[in-house]
Design a protein around this motif. Structure first.
Motif, PDB file in Angstrom:
ATOM      1  N   LYS A 142      27.989 -13.883  47.347  1.00 54.78           N
ATOM      2  CA  LYS A 142      27.027 -13.028  46.666  1.00 54.78           C
ATOM      3  C   LYS A 142      27.659 -11.718  46.213  1.00 54.78           C
ATOM      4  O   LYS A 142      28.594 -11.203  46.832  1.00 54.78           O
ATOM      5  N   ALA A 165      15.819 -12.410  51.161  1.00 56.53           N
ATOM      6  CA  ALA A 165      16.508 -12.087  49.908  1.00 56.53           C
ATOM      7  C   ALA A 165      17.520 -13.169  49.546  1.00 56.53           C
ATOM      8  O   ALA A 165      17.619 -13.581  48.383  1.00 56.53           O
ATOM      9  N   PHE A 166      18.292 -13.641  50.527  1.00 57.23           N
ATOM     10  CA  PHE A 166      19.276 -14.681  50.255  1.00 57.23           C
ATOM     11  C   PHE A 166      18.612 -15.997  49.854  1.00 57.23           C
ATOM     12  O   PHE A 166      19.166 -16.766  49.064  1.00 57.23           O
ATOM     13  N   LEU A 217      22.421  -9.057  45.056  1.00 54.51           N
ATOM     14  CA  LEU A 217      21.604  -8.594  46.175  1.00 54.51           C
ATOM     15  C   LEU A 217      21.656  -7.075  46.198  1.00 54.51           C
ATOM     16  O   LEU A 217      22.736  -6.479  46.263  1.00 54.51           O
ATOM     17  N   ASP A 228      17.109  -2.982  39.601  1.00 53.84           N
ATOM     18  CA  ASP A 228      16.191  -4.050  39.979  1.00 53.84           C
ATOM     19  C   ASP A 228      15.093  -4.260  38.945  1.00 53.84           C
ATOM     20  O   ASP A 228      14.392  -5.277  38.984  1.00 53.84           O
ATOM     21  N   VAL A 279      26.888  -7.805  45.924  1.00 52.93           N
ATOM     22  CA  VAL A 279      25.998  -6.902  46.652  1.00 52.93           C
ATOM     23  C   VAL A 279      26.172  -5.473  46.144  1.00 52.93           C
ATOM     24  O   VAL A 279      27.295  -4.988  45.991  1.00 52.93           O
ATOM     25  N   ARG A 331      17.906 -11.040  40.739  1.00 50.26           N
ATOM     26  CA  ARG A 331      18.120  -9.937  41.667  1.00 50.26           C
ATOM     27  C   ARG A 331      17.117 -10.029  42.820  1.00 50.26           C
ATOM     28  O   ARG A 331      16.009 -10.503  42.625  1.00 50.26           O
ATOM     29  N   ALA A 332      17.541  -9.574  44.002  1.00 41.73           N
ATOM     30  CA  ALA A 332      16.627  -9.500  45.153  1.00 41.73           C
ATOM     31  C   ALA A 332      16.932  -8.220  45.912  1.00 41.73           C
ATOM     32  O   ALA A 332      18.087  -7.803  46.017  1.00 41.73           O
TER      33      ALA A 332
END
Length: 266
Positions: free
Chosen positions: A191, A153-154, A161, A59, A193, A83-84
């Motif tokens: 996404k 986040a989305f 993610l 991150d 992940v 990034r989240a």
């Protein structure tokens, strides 16, 4: 997943805390992997092996002592909008409503009011919180709080993610429902992940691949492909091959935990 170009590529990451000091801790040791668009990757290993350190390094919150991280071929040197993160403790702002918590990142990006309204309401509907947009975190259950964190986040539409044990603070029944909902969101939104968990069942249920880590200093010592097609439901957990995958992960963890005991670290 047979993709030619990885969305995330990290090479020989080392993280050493308090480097050069008597209390130096070597958290990660030469960690390398490639992650392809649309993959769901779980990272699992014994306690203290550096799972969260790896996630925070990807991150950009931690700077690696050595090694490189690339997203779409561009080197990462800190946090970015590609990034989240979804945290295990919800990390909601108690003075903000559900709507405002989800809108937070979009406002930082200076999106227009109309775009914020459209995106926030889209993700409120996606996570099943219609009618709760004016509620505050203290008025929500644990599962609902985590839905807000996931929607937030989305909403900023990251390429990747990052999820750090997001279901660990909620009850088992809600956890199973959230697993299915995250899979639906991931597939719908296409996404990528990266998911940290201590739960073998969770890792097998959610993942395309599982990265199995060693005791500290953490390394990815094996990659396990979960060859069970999506969409998956709770009935998937009754399949014989599902149980076989769980056994493979458990055998790995059991061996690493024994090593911890032998080293006096468990």
């Amino acid at each position: 997943m047979a993709q030619a170009v990885p969305v995330l590529d990290f090479h020989q990451l080392n993280v050493i805390y308090n480097e050069g000091e008597p209390n130096q801790v070597h958290a990660l040791n030469n960690v390398s992997a490639k992650v392809y668009p649309g993959e769901f990757i779980s990272i699992i290993g014994p306690s203290g092996c550096g799972k969260s350190t790896l996630l925070h390094t990807l991150d950009g919150l931690n700077r690696p002592s050595a090694g490189k991280i690339y997203i779409d071929g561009v080197e990462v040197n800190g946090p970015g909008g590609d990034r989240a993160m979804v945290f295990q403790d919800f990390a909601l702002m108690p003075w903000h409503t559900v709507f405002d918590n989800i809108a937070f990142g979009l406002r930082l990006e200076r999106k227009s009011k109309s775009e914020i309204q459209e995106k926030v309401m889209h993700y409120i509907r996606m996570v099943g919180l219609d009618g709760f947009e004016s509620k505050y975190p203290h008025q929500l259950s644990g599962g609902m709080k985590q839905r807000v964190g996931i929607a937030r986040a989305f909403a900023v539409e990251p390429k990747i993610l990052l999820m750090d044990e997001p279901f660990s603070a909620i009850d088992e029944q809600t956890r199973e429902i959230m697993q299915e909902e995250v899979l639906k969101l991931m597939l719908h939104e296409k996404k990528t992940v990266i998911f940290i968990t201590h739960s073998i069942d969770e890792a097998v249920f959610l993942s395309n691949r599982i990265f199995l880590m060693s005791v500290r200093p953490g390394r990815i010592v094996e990659e396990l492909t979960i060859d069970i097609p999506y969409p998956r439901t709770l009935e998937t957990k009754l399949l014989p091959e599902y149980q076989d995958y769980k056994s493979q992960v458990w055998n790995h963890l059991k061996g690493e935990v024994k090593r911890q005991y032998q080293r006096g670290e468990a």
